[in-house]
Scaffold this motif. Structure first.
Motif, PDB file in Angstrom:
ATOM      1  N   HIS A   1      25.484   1.494  29.436  1.00  0.00           N
ATOM      2  CA  HIS A   1      24.201   0.812  29.253  1.00  0.00           C
ATOM      3  C   HIS A   1      23.269   1.040  30.437  1.00  0.00           C
ATOM      4  O   HIS A   1      22.056   1.155  30.254  1.00  0.00           O
ATOM      5  CB  HIS A   1      24.423  -0.671  28.976  1.00  0.00           C
TER       6      HIS A   1
ATOM      7  N   LEU B   1      22.801  -5.174  23.938  1.00  0.00           N
ATOM      8  CA  LEU B   1      23.573  -6.391  24.196  1.00  0.00           C
ATOM      9  C   LEU B   1      23.750  -7.253  22.940  1.00  0.00           C
ATOM     10  O   LEU B   1      24.228  -8.380  23.028  1.00  0.00           O
ATOM     11  CB  LEU B   1      22.896  -7.200  25.311  1.00  0.00           C
TER      12      LEU B   1
ATOM     13  N   SER C   1      27.336  -6.994  28.804  1.00  0.00           N
ATOM     14  CA  SER C   1      27.464  -5.665  28.209  1.00  0.00           C
ATOM     15  C   SER C   1      28.930  -5.328  27.943  1.00  0.00           C
ATOM     16  O   SER C   1      29.795  -5.582  28.774  1.00  0.00           O
ATOM     17  CB  SER C   1      26.871  -4.614  29.157  1.00  0.00           C
TER      18      SER C   1
ATOM     19  N   PHE D   1      24.975  -9.533  32.062  1.00  0.00           N
ATOM     20  CA  PHE D   1      24.376  -9.927  30.790  1.00  0.00           C
ATOM     21  C   PHE D   1      25.335  -9.767  29.623  1.00  0.00           C
ATOM     22  O   PHE D   1      24.940  -9.902  28.473  1.00  0.00           O
ATOM     23  CB  PHE D   1      23.089  -9.145  30.545  1.00  0.00           C
TER      24      PHE D   1
ATOM     25  N   ALA E   1      23.914  -5.149  33.860  1.00  0.00           N
ATOM     26  CA  ALA E   1      24.386  -5.033  32.473  1.00  0.00           C
ATOM     27  C   ALA E   1      25.662  -5.853  32.274  1.00  0.00           C
ATOM     28  O   ALA E   1      25.805  -6.563  31.273  1.00  0.00           O
ATOM     29  CB  ALA E   1      24.617  -3.563  32.115  1.00  0.00           C
TER      30      ALA E   1
ATOM     31  N   LEU F   1      14.748 -10.258  32.536  1.00  0.00           N
ATOM     32  CA  LEU F   1      15.167  -8.912  32.917  1.00  0.00           C
ATOM     33  C   LEU F   1      14.189  -7.881  32.374  1.00  0.00           C
ATOM     34  O   LEU F   1      13.733  -7.001  33.105  1.00  0.00           O
ATOM     35  CB  LEU F   1      16.580  -8.631  32.402  1.00  0.00           C
ATOM     36  N   ALA F   2      13.836  -8.015  31.105  1.00  0.00           N
ATOM     37  CA  ALA F   2      12.889  -7.076  30.501  1.00  0.00           C
ATOM     38  C   ALA F   2      11.544  -7.140  31.219  1.00  0.00           C
ATOM     39  O   ALA F   2      10.931  -6.102  31.489  1.00  0.00           O
ATOM     40  CB  ALA F   2      12.723  -7.370  29.013  1.00  0.00           C
TER      41      ALA F   2
ATOM     42  N   LEU G   1      17.200  -3.545  25.369  1.00  0.00           N
ATOM     43  CA  LEU G   1      18.188  -4.492  25.884  1.00  0.00           C
ATOM     44  C   LEU G   1      18.829  -5.293  24.755  1.00  0.00           C
ATOM     45  O   LEU G   1      20.037  -5.505  24.745  1.00  0.00           O
ATOM     46  CB  LEU G   1      17.550  -5.428  26.904  1.00  0.00           C
TER      47      LEU G   1
ATOM     48  N   LEU H   1      17.508 -12.538  29.436  1.00  0.00           N
ATOM     49  CA  LEU H   1      17.173 -11.207  28.948  1.00  0.00           C
ATOM     50  C   LEU H   1      15.665 -10.955  28.964  1.00  0.00           C
ATOM     51  O   LEU H   1      15.214  -9.864  29.303  1.00  0.00           O
ATOM     52  CB  LEU H   1      17.732 -11.028  27.530  1.00  0.00           C
TER      53      LEU H   1
ATOM     54  N   LEU I   1      19.509   2.641  30.218  1.00  0.00           N
ATOM     55  CA  LEU I   1      18.310   2.063  30.836  1.00  0.00           C
ATOM     56  C   LEU I   1      17.601   3.077  31.725  1.00  0.00           C
ATOM     57  O   LEU I   1      16.372   3.206  31.671  1.00  0.00           O
ATOM     58  CB  LEU I   1      18.674   0.821  31.651  1.00  0.00           C
TER      59      LEU I   1
ATOM     60  N   LEU J   1      11.435  -2.321  26.380  1.00  0.00           N
ATOM     61  CA  LEU J   1      12.636  -2.674  27.139  1.00  0.00           C
ATOM     62  C   LEU J   1      13.397  -3.817  26.478  1.00  0.00           C
ATOM     63  O   LEU J   1      14.626  -3.795  26.416  1.00  0.00           O
ATOM     64  CB  LEU J   1      12.267  -3.055  28.576  1.00  0.00           C
ATOM     65  N   ARG J   2      12.673  -4.798  25.973  1.00  0.00           N
ATOM     66  CA  ARG J   2      13.331  -5.934  25.318  1.00  0.00           C
ATOM     67  C   ARG J   2      14.090  -5.468  24.077  1.00  0.00           C
ATOM     68  O   ARG J   2      15.204  -5.917  23.807  1.00  0.00           O
ATOM     69  CB  ARG J   2      12.290  -7.015  24.963  1.00  0.00           C
TER      70      ARG J   2
END
Length: 172
Positions: free
Chosen positions: A128, A170, A122, A120, A117, A63-64, A166, A60, A132, A162-163
């Motif tokens: 989701h 999630l 979702s 991860f 998503a 990704l962020a 996310l 994660l 984003l 973003l973190r």
């Protein structure tokens, strides 16, 4: 336009592909022509654009970080392309041939974000992915044409935002 990076591209930009340059007199309206929006044009460029998206193996935080890098580069190195993209979006509301192109190219990103998503964990990958896209588009628009245009966020601020998004989506 100067600054067109073929490796990291925030979204498809017909003005970049048409080699529009500052001071050339080429406007978005002039660049957006059928020959720049045909199936052979869009498929190749969109596939290349989507390739930079991150691998879920990075976790994660990875990704962020990857998404934040793309958003921040758009804000700081490709502002004129963002403006052109928003102009194209508005023009697409009036021209069906552009609407089809815009929707088709956007689907590549939507599908990739939906897959990310899902990868991860979702509970609702399509919703989701929309969140984003809406978050990134809202941030970029506010910082390019809105009330934050004089103070775009730094890379750490974008990554933190973003973190948080996310993590909330999630449950992490």
């Amino acid at each position: 336009m100067s600054g067109c990076d073929p490796q990291i591209r925030p979204l498809p930009h017909v003005s970049c592909e048409a080699n529009a340059t500052p001071g050339s007199g080429i406007t978005t309206r002039q660049v957006v022509k059928p020959e720049y929006t045909g199936p052979g044009w869009s498929g190749k460029r969109v596939r290349r654009t989507a390739e930079w998206m991150p691998d879920p193996a990075g976790g994660l935080d990875g990704l962020a970080a990857a998404l934040a890098l793309a958003v921040h580069r758009s804000l700081t190195g490709h502002r004129e392309l963002l403006v052109a993209r928003y102009e194209l979006a508005l023009e697409a509301t009036r021209r069906p041939e552009l609407r089809a192109f815009y929707d088709t190219t956007g689907a590549v990103f939507r599908d990739r974000l939906t897959a990310l998503a899902a990868a991860f964990g979702s509970a609702d990958p399509a919703r989701h992915a929309l969140s984003l896209v809406a978050w990134a588009d809202g941030l970029m628009f506010s910082c390019v044409a809105g009330s934050y245009s004089s103070r775009p966020p730094g890379p750490d601020e974008v990554r933190t935002g973003l973190r948080e998004l996310l993590g909330g989506m999630l449950d992490r």
